[in-house]
Enzyme design. Structure first.
Site, PDB file in Angstrom:
ATOM      1  N   GLU A  73       1.252   0.998  15.787  1.00  0.00           N
ATOM      2  CA  GLU A  73       1.552   1.040  14.363  1.00  0.00           C
ATOM      3  C   GLU A  73       2.840   1.831  14.137  1.00  0.00           C
ATOM      4  OE1 GLU A  73      -1.637   1.590  11.727  1.00  0.00           O
ATOM      5  OE2 GLU A  73      -2.963   0.274  12.874  1.00  0.00           O
TER       6      GLU A  73
ATOM      7  N   CYS B 185       0.542  -1.998  10.400  1.00  0.00           N
ATOM      8  CA  CYS B 185      -0.323  -2.225  11.556  1.00  0.00           C
ATOM      9  C   CYS B 185       0.232  -3.343  12.432  1.00  0.00           C
ATOM     10  CB  CYS B 185      -1.744  -2.547  11.111  1.00  0.00           C
ATOM     11  SG  CYS B 185      -1.881  -4.059  10.138  1.00  0.00           S
TER      12      CYS B 185
END
Length: 362
Positions: free
Chosen positions: A354, A320
């Site tokens: 991401e 992330c």
């Protein structure tokens, strides 16, 4: 650009800019062209949190610019939010404004929805919740047909349930997930499904066992389990571990075990630095880990965990925060090379992206 209202005509342009940036950032580690997974341009976010602006005996949904918390932007639509959220916002607000009991000292409202249509609403207050509030909230719950949960300081009042059930169809099979309010879930359902599909495709030619760190509620673990002989997954959150156990049973997975350990603790256990009672029923030596899957928090992998995962032939690393992933790649690239590279547009119209890499032993 206001995040509650977006110009979808700009979607491809902003995605191209992200891809160009990440392609350049990852150039020291791979010249592979990234596999790009776009988000729906609107109505992609399954979770939403709104501050509630109280003025003149009325309450409205509000958002704030970062650092400007005394200047609210009152909103009446949220085009990045799921269609379910947008459908629930007007009748909920109308009902709250018709009830002084529900409106008074309400300061935050949270929506949790799923691609399969389930929903949960949490109302958060600066006051204790009593029987009178509960009676009003139950009437609201009945009129909306959606579970209501009340929160205040040191108080959580569940009227029906504190979770939603998601159903994701992936590679011809439907997986069911219990997603508990307050615990981590992927905010963009379409991107979540794309990440799981990509992770599964990275394991098509694999054998042996899978080790997963930071498994959450089993989001990746459960669909990946059929690709391996055995799976051992770790997660530190009690709520997520309990949900994962229920999700394992609901999906009929029999070759998967989850243990509540942090990545640092598992590293100590696998290195036999110290024993853990939570592992007393597990024989770590019986596993033949050929692949390790990590989806760490924004801080990335700590040095010891990074060194531990480098022992395994294949590392599936979903991040992330590409910046910390790149820092980890400086160490991991000494033993592994990038075999696949993916970009997931989890949060359109923001700088956030991401990324995923499949690393194989050199």
């Amino acid at each position: 650009m206001a995040l509650h209202r977006v110009n979808t005509d700009n979607y491809q342009q902003q995605l191209d800019q992200k891809v160009d940036r990440l392609r350049a950032d990852f150039a020291p580690f791979t010249d592979l062209e990234p596999e790009v997974f776009p988000s729906p341009p609107s109505h992609y976010r399954l979770r939403a949190e709104f501050k509630m602006w109280q003025e003149g005996g009325r309450v409205d949904y509000a958002m704030y610019k970062q650092g400007e918390y005394k200047k609210p932007f009152v909103i009446d639509e949220f085009t990045v939010g799921s269609r379910r959220i947008n459908a629930l916002m007007p009748p909920l607000l109308e009902a709250i404004n018709q009830s002084e009991i529900l409106r008074k000292r309400l300061f935050c409202t949270e929506f949790l929805t799923t691609l399969s249509g389930d929903a949960l609403i949490t109302l958060i207050y600066h006051k204790p919740l009593d029987e009178v509030w509960e009676q009003e909230a139950r009437a609201l719950q009945a009129s909306l047909g959606v579970p209501i949960l009340g929160r205040s300081r040191k108080q959580k009042l569940v009227l029906e349930r504190d979770y939603v059930i998601e159903q994701l169809e992936i590679d011809g099979r439907t997986y069911q997930y219990k997603q508990v309010e307050g615990s981590f879930t992927q905010p963009n359902g379409d991107i979540c499904r794309a990440m799981i599909h990509w992770a599964r495709s990275c394991c098509d030619d694999n054998s042996g066992d899978l080790l997963e760190l930071y498994c959450g509620n089993g989001n990746f673990t459960i669909p990946l389990a059929e690709k391996f002989r055995k799976v051992l997954a770790t997660e530190i959150s009690k709520v997520s571990v309990n949900a994962a156990q229920e999700n394992i049973a609901a999906n009929g997975v029999e070759n998967l075990d989850i243990v509540r350990l942090s990545s640092e603790e598992f590293t100590q256990a696998i290195d036999k630095v110290r024993p853990f009672r939570r592992l007393k029923d597990f024989d770590l030596d019986s596993y033949d880990f050929s692949t390790v899957l990590v989806d760490p928090p924004r801080a990335g992998l700590d040095a010891d965990t990074c060194a531990m995962v480098a022992r395994y032939p294949r590392i599936l690393y979903i991040s992330c925060n590409p910046e910390t992933q790149l820092e980890n790649l400086k160490a991991l690239s000494k033993t592994h090379k990038v075999a696949r590279f993916a970009i997931f547009d989890q949060f359109p119209y923001t700088d956030h992206t991401e990324s995923g890499v499949l690393l194989v032993k050199k």
